[in-house]
Design an enzyme around this catalytic site. Structure first.
Site, PDB file in Angstrom:
ATOM      1  N   ARG A  90      -5.725  21.391 -13.447  1.00  7.95           N
ATOM      2  CA  ARG A  90      -4.669  20.554 -14.020  1.00  7.95           C
ATOM      3  C   ARG A  90      -5.179  20.095 -15.018  1.00  7.95           C
ATOM      4  O   ARG A  90      -4.147  19.778 -16.009  1.00  7.95           O
ATOM      5  CB  ARG A  90      -4.424  19.512 -12.823  1.00  7.95           C
ATOM      6  CG  ARG A  90      -3.635  18.544 -13.178  1.00  7.95           C
ATOM      7  CD  ARG A  90      -3.077  17.614 -12.052  1.00  7.95           C
ATOM      8  NE  ARG A  90      -2.054  16.551 -12.418  1.00  7.95           N
ATOM      9  CZ  ARG A  90      -1.311  16.194 -11.613  1.00  7.95           C
ATOM     10  NH1 ARG A  90      -1.498  16.081 -10.334  1.00  7.95           N
ATOM     11  NH2 ARG A  90      -0.287  15.040 -12.008  1.00  7.95           N
ATOM     12  N   HIS A 101      -3.029  17.177 -25.919  1.00  7.11           N
ATOM     13  CA  HIS A 101      -2.998  15.898 -25.637  1.00  7.11           C
ATOM     14  C   HIS A 101      -4.138  14.958 -26.033  1.00  7.11           C
ATOM     15  O   HIS A 101      -4.291  13.766 -26.159  1.00  7.11           O
ATOM     16  CB  HIS A 101      -2.941  15.558 -24.047  1.00  7.11           C
ATOM     17  CG  HIS A 101      -1.394  15.828 -23.691  1.00  7.11           C
ATOM     18  ND1 HIS A 101      -0.720  16.863 -23.675  1.00  7.11           N
ATOM     19  CD2 HIS A 101      -0.531  14.899 -23.088  1.00  7.11           C
ATOM     20  CE1 HIS A 101       0.566  16.744 -23.383  1.00  7.11           C
ATOM     21  NE2 HIS A 101       0.739  15.623 -22.826  1.00  7.11           N
ATOM     22  N   GLU A 125       6.848  18.888 -25.364  1.00  9.05           N
ATOM     23  CA  GLU A 125       6.154  19.217 -24.065  1.00  9.05           C
ATOM     24  C   GLU A 125       6.575  20.680 -23.486  1.00  9.05           C
ATOM     25  O   GLU A 125       5.871  21.171 -22.805  1.00  9.05           O
ATOM     26  CB  GLU A 125       6.355  18.025 -22.883  1.00  9.05           C
ATOM     27  CG  GLU A 125       5.558  16.867 -22.929  1.00  9.05           C
ATOM     28  CD  GLU A 125       4.141  16.967 -22.761  1.00  9.05           C
ATOM     29  OE1 GLU A 125       3.843  17.904 -21.916  1.00  9.05           O
ATOM     30  OE2 GLU A 125       3.494  15.979 -22.858  1.00  9.05           O
ATOM     31  N   LYS A 170       4.583  23.347 -14.055  1.00  7.79           N
ATOM     32  CA  LYS A 170       3.555  22.368 -13.544  1.00  7.79           C
ATOM     33  C   LYS A 170       3.429  22.100 -12.058  1.00  7.79           C
ATOM     34  O   LYS A 170       2.285  21.597 -11.700  1.00  7.79           O
ATOM     35  CB  LYS A 170       4.558  20.972 -14.221  1.00  7.79           C
ATOM     36  CG  LYS A 170       3.712  19.658 -13.975  1.00  7.79           C
ATOM     37  CD  LYS A 170       3.722  18.624 -14.608  1.00  7.79           C
ATOM     38  CE  LYS A 170       2.803  17.540 -14.486  1.00  7.79           C
ATOM     39  NZ  LYS A 170       3.099  16.177 -15.108  1.00  7.79           N
ATOM     40  N   ARG A 189       0.842  -1.289  -0.085  1.00  7.22           N
ATOM     41  CA  ARG A 189      -0.167   0.104  -0.037  1.00  7.22           C
ATOM     42  C   ARG A 189       0.961   1.436  -0.136  1.00  7.22           C
ATOM     43  O   ARG A 189       0.345   2.169   0.508  1.00  7.22           O
ATOM     44  CB  ARG A 189      -0.878  -0.109   1.237  1.00  7.22           C
ATOM     45  CG  ARG A 189      -1.979  -1.342   1.152  1.00  7.22           C
ATOM     46  CD  ARG A 189      -3.019  -0.874   2.147  1.00  7.22           C
ATOM     47  NE  ARG A 189      -3.978  -1.890   2.135  1.00  7.22           N
ATOM     48  CZ  ARG A 189      -4.036  -3.235   3.066  1.00  7.22           C
ATOM     49  NH1 ARG A 189      -3.009  -3.092   3.834  1.00  7.22           N
ATOM     50  NH2 ARG A 189      -4.484  -4.030   3.066  1.00  7.22           N
ATOM     51  N   ASN A 196      -3.339  19.182 -20.106  1.00 12.52           N
ATOM     52  CA  ASN A 196      -3.787  18.069 -21.410  1.00 12.52           C
ATOM     53  C   ASN A 196      -3.781  18.887 -22.494  1.00 12.52           C
ATOM     54  O   ASN A 196      -4.199  18.500 -23.654  1.00 12.52           O
ATOM     55  CB  ASN A 196      -5.197  17.772 -21.051  1.00 12.52           C
ATOM     56  CG  ASN A 196      -5.077  16.926 -19.786  1.00 12.52           C
ATOM     57  OD1 ASN A 196      -4.162  16.185 -19.611  1.00 12.52           O
ATOM     58  ND2 ASN A 196      -6.297  16.987 -19.185  1.00 12.52           N
ATOM     59  N   GLU A 209      -6.564  16.797 -10.755  1.00 13.73           N
ATOM     60  CA  GLU A 209      -7.136  16.961 -12.239  1.00 13.73           C
ATOM     61  C   GLU A 209      -8.678  17.321 -12.089  1.00 13.73           C
ATOM     62  O   GLU A 209      -9.376  16.690 -13.049  1.00 13.73           O
ATOM     63  CB  GLU A 209      -6.794  15.820 -13.241  1.00 13.73           C
ATOM     64  CG  GLU A 209      -6.635  16.182 -14.521  1.00 13.73           C
ATOM     65  CD  GLU A 209      -5.867  15.162 -15.394  1.00 13.73           C
ATOM     66  OE1 GLU A 209      -5.584  14.051 -14.879  1.00 13.73           O
ATOM     67  OE2 GLU A 209      -5.514  15.558 -16.485  1.00 13.73           O
ATOM     68  N   HIS A 230      -3.184  12.135 -27.762  1.00 13.18           N
ATOM     69  CA  HIS A 230      -2.916  10.593 -27.333  1.00 13.18           C
ATOM     70  C   HIS A 230      -3.647   9.705 -28.392  1.00 13.18           C
ATOM     71  O   HIS A 230      -3.194   8.567 -28.514  1.00 13.18           O
ATOM     72  CB  HIS A 230      -3.876  10.535 -26.083  1.00 13.18           C
ATOM     73  CG  HIS A 230      -3.261  10.879 -24.863  1.00 13.18           C
ATOM     74  ND1 HIS A 230      -3.660  11.350 -23.536  1.00 13.18           N
ATOM     75  CD2 HIS A 230      -1.833  10.366 -24.600  1.00 13.18           C
ATOM     76  CE1 HIS A 230      -2.868  11.328 -22.681  1.00 13.18           C
ATOM     77  NE2 HIS A 230      -1.716  10.591 -23.156  1.00 13.18           N
ATOM     78  N   LYS A 269       1.850  11.521 -10.778  1.00 13.78           N
ATOM     79  CA  LYS A 269       0.979  10.538 -11.536  1.00 13.78           C
ATOM     80  C   LYS A 269       1.689   9.285 -11.800  1.00 13.78           C
ATOM     81  O   LYS A 269       2.954   9.529 -12.342  1.00 13.78           O
ATOM     82  CB  LYS A 269       0.575  11.129 -12.891  1.00 13.78           C
ATOM     83  CG  LYS A 269      -0.549  12.401 -12.842  1.00 13.78           C
ATOM     84  CD  LYS A 269      -1.147  12.470 -14.241  1.00 13.78           C
ATOM     85  CE  LYS A 269      -2.334  13.489 -14.197  1.00 13.78           C
ATOM     86  NZ  LYS A 269      -2.647  13.762 -15.312  1.00 13.78           N
ATOM     87  N   HIS A 329       5.664   9.989 -27.631  1.00 15.45           N
ATOM     88  CA  HIS A 329       4.599  10.811 -26.936  1.00 15.45           C
ATOM     89  C   HIS A 329       4.830  12.248 -27.382  1.00 15.45           C
ATOM     90  O   HIS A 329       3.692  12.897 -27.770  1.00 15.45           O
ATOM     91  CB  HIS A 329       4.741  10.648 -25.358  1.00 15.45           C
ATOM     92  CG  HIS A 329       3.906  11.299 -24.799  1.00 15.45           C
ATOM     93  ND1 HIS A 329       2.399  11.179 -24.718  1.00 15.45           N
ATOM     94  CD2 HIS A 329       4.018  12.720 -23.994  1.00 15.45           C
ATOM     95  CE1 HIS A 329       1.763  12.215 -23.968  1.00 15.45           C
ATOM     96  NE2 HIS A 329       2.647  12.953 -23.568  1.00 15.45           N
TER      97      HIS A 329
END
Lengths: 360, 360
Positions: A239, A246, A185, A225, A121, A243, A235, A250, A143, A262
């Site tokens: 946040r 993206h 990016e 960021k 955990r 994106n 998000e 994506h 993330k 990417h």
């Protein structure tokens, strides 16, 4: 050295950017960790370059080190590698007081972060990102992720590291294509921030210029960021701005099945979303061209490949950014002025079409 | 209805205990969730009894429901089932605004909770625990888990539900052995709390008495657990108290390879740890006997099986409660007065021996 402090509801940590910092990595880690077992998770490519020196330093620093290497490449963000790494931690009797150090690019960071977040955990995590993409983006914000056959990053967790140590020197061993993809990016961040950051990009006219300005580009991208992540850890709101580019990016990346990296897919997505919102009259005409110019000088793709509208739409419907019957897009009301625009899934075809048909 | 409020750093939620509440489940869920897709995750046994009526109610309440059923039994707390469920959510286009409802015992709750915590980095979760073990223990506190070959619950996350709805009526369909095993955890809680809670157990002289007193037993156990969890969300301090009886219990459960249910293993572990600490002079002589008496009247095992010391020690070393070179035990300075005692791994054999040799 530039230090950016990140404060979240679950943890506070520092992102340190310093040339040559990988050569003194044990000292930096000792500022946040007591002696413990460390799983140094890396991939075949980065491991061959840096794992020995990092392991030697950590052992000299009083840590017990197990090196765990995964194959280079996106395919390692899998259940299979997750299971293998978790079993390895268990076999080596790792406890909750031990830790994971991720040494590598975005794939290693996402995978090792996920493993650290679920083993018992959650055990401690430190990120040593070695690619420009990981340094400016994936190593900051907590993330972690795995891919599914239906899409990228569909499994994961929010899990904060205790430290992110960025050595821009590692970029000198990065293949040029990867250096350039990471710059995709950086352009995204600069377009969202505008001002001096955007102006700084004008001095980058070829891939080698990225290396020269790397410390500044990284520090500015990470600062941005970190600011966004602190305002919105999971998000819900701000946040989503990250994106930008993206949504289409994506989908293109997924449909390319490995053809585009990417950052390359994001580069195409950045230009495409500007075209889409120029067509809607929400982004000033000429923005797509300005963004494309910054990307093109380093060789990033700026035009979408020839894709069937249906396949793009199907991929977009699987996007994590879909909420209920809407997909929220990020667009530029001007450079440095991002906005959110929810689009009903039923209208998606109409919105996307301008970006696709300009290419066909 | 008893409502226990749980407040954590990441979420606040209610645990509601009410006879018959499964018959009005949609109303309860509508108080915390807007209409959305729901994955109703259950197992073959519980699903056959309750899935249809829960699904019908949820659909009448405006939710879209996908029922996902796993085989009954601990073996479902696996990577294989996790992967299957996550893929099913993705194939059904679940988004971050959708949710998982866990309908079943501890296995379903742990597994469904883990799936909810990692799908798209976390989607909403509601627990409908149907076994006594899940109602008094695993559905409260935000722990999710999978098992590894090396031990139980070695993978998982801390992830809070939006609601835990407990219907003691479901216990009437629970096989007696499972009802009784859940009571093992109730005895654990009562021993830790002491006072009126411990006195209440004196009126339980046979398994059927558990059913009669179920609402009180559940409410008292959950209140205690909620208090501990709120004081210590991630097991740094006070939450370790909940491991009372689990140090030896987990080892016995693991080594039994399915022979003993969790609550049965805990029952043995409770008596054993009292014997161990009586031998150390830290628990009053007679405590083990008093605890054993409460367990024995409902048919729970109170004596450890004949196990080789070495195998028990190996299993204990894999325990998540191992920190560095120590394993922290929970013992009773008196009923209602739990204490923590770190024991060096090197001394473990000496400590454990008294519990094992009394049985041989």
């Amino acid at each position: 050295m530039t230090t950016i402090e990140v404060k979240t509801t679950t943890a506070d940590y520092a992102v340190k950017v310093k040339i040559g910092s990988l050569m003194t990595v044990a000292q930096a880690i000792k500022t946040v960790w007591t002696p413990r077992r460390i799983a140094l998770i890396t991939d075949t490519t980065v491991g061959a370059l840096y794992a020995d020196q990092v392991q030697t330093q950590l052992m000299a620093g009083g840590f017990t080190v197990t090196v765990l290497t995964v194959p280079s490449g996106e395919a390692s963000k899998s259940w299979a590698q997750t299971m293998r790494l978790v079993e390895a931690l268990s076999q080596a009797h790792f406890t909750r007081n031990d830790g994971v150090v991720a040494l590598g690019g975005g794939v290693v960071g996402d995978l090792a972060g996920f493993v650290a977040s679920i083993y018992m955990r959650g055990i401690s995590l430190i990120q040593l990102p070695t690619s420009l993409l990981a340094q400016v983006d994936s190593s900051v914000g907590g993330k972690t992720a795995l891919d599914l056959p239906t899409g990228k990053n569909l499994v994961g967790s929010f899990y904060q590291p205790d430290l992110v140590l960025i050595d821009p020197q590692t970029l000198t061993t990065l293949p040029q294509r990867m250096l350039v993809e990471g710059y995709g990016e950086v352009v995204k961040c600069a377009a969202l921030v505008g001002g001096d950051f955007w102006k700084l990009l004008q001095s980058i006219q070829q891939p080698d210029d990225i290396l020269l300005l790397a410390p500044q580009l990284i520090a500015r991208s990470v600062s941005f960021k970190a600011r966004v992540v602190m305002a919105d850890e999971k998000e819900g709101g701000q946040r989503q701005l990250l994106n930008f580019g993206h949504t289409i990016g994506h989908a293109v990346e997924l449909l390319g099945r490995g053809r585009w990296m990417h950052g390359e897919a994001v580069a195409m997505g950045l230009v495409a979303v500007c075209q889409v919102f120029e067509a809607q009259g929400l982004t000033p005409v000429g923005t797509a061209q300005a963004v494309a110019a910054r990307l093109a000088v380093v060789g990033l793709p700026t035009e979408l490949p020839d894709l069937a509208l249906n396949t793009v739409l199907t991929a977009m419907r699987h996007d994590k950014k879909v909420h209920g019957d809407q997909l929220t897009w990020v667009y530029l009301a001007a450079l440095g002025q991002p906005q959110l625009q929810p689009v009903p899934l039923t209208d998606l075809a109409t919105w996307v079409a301008p970006a696709l048909t300009t290419v066909a």
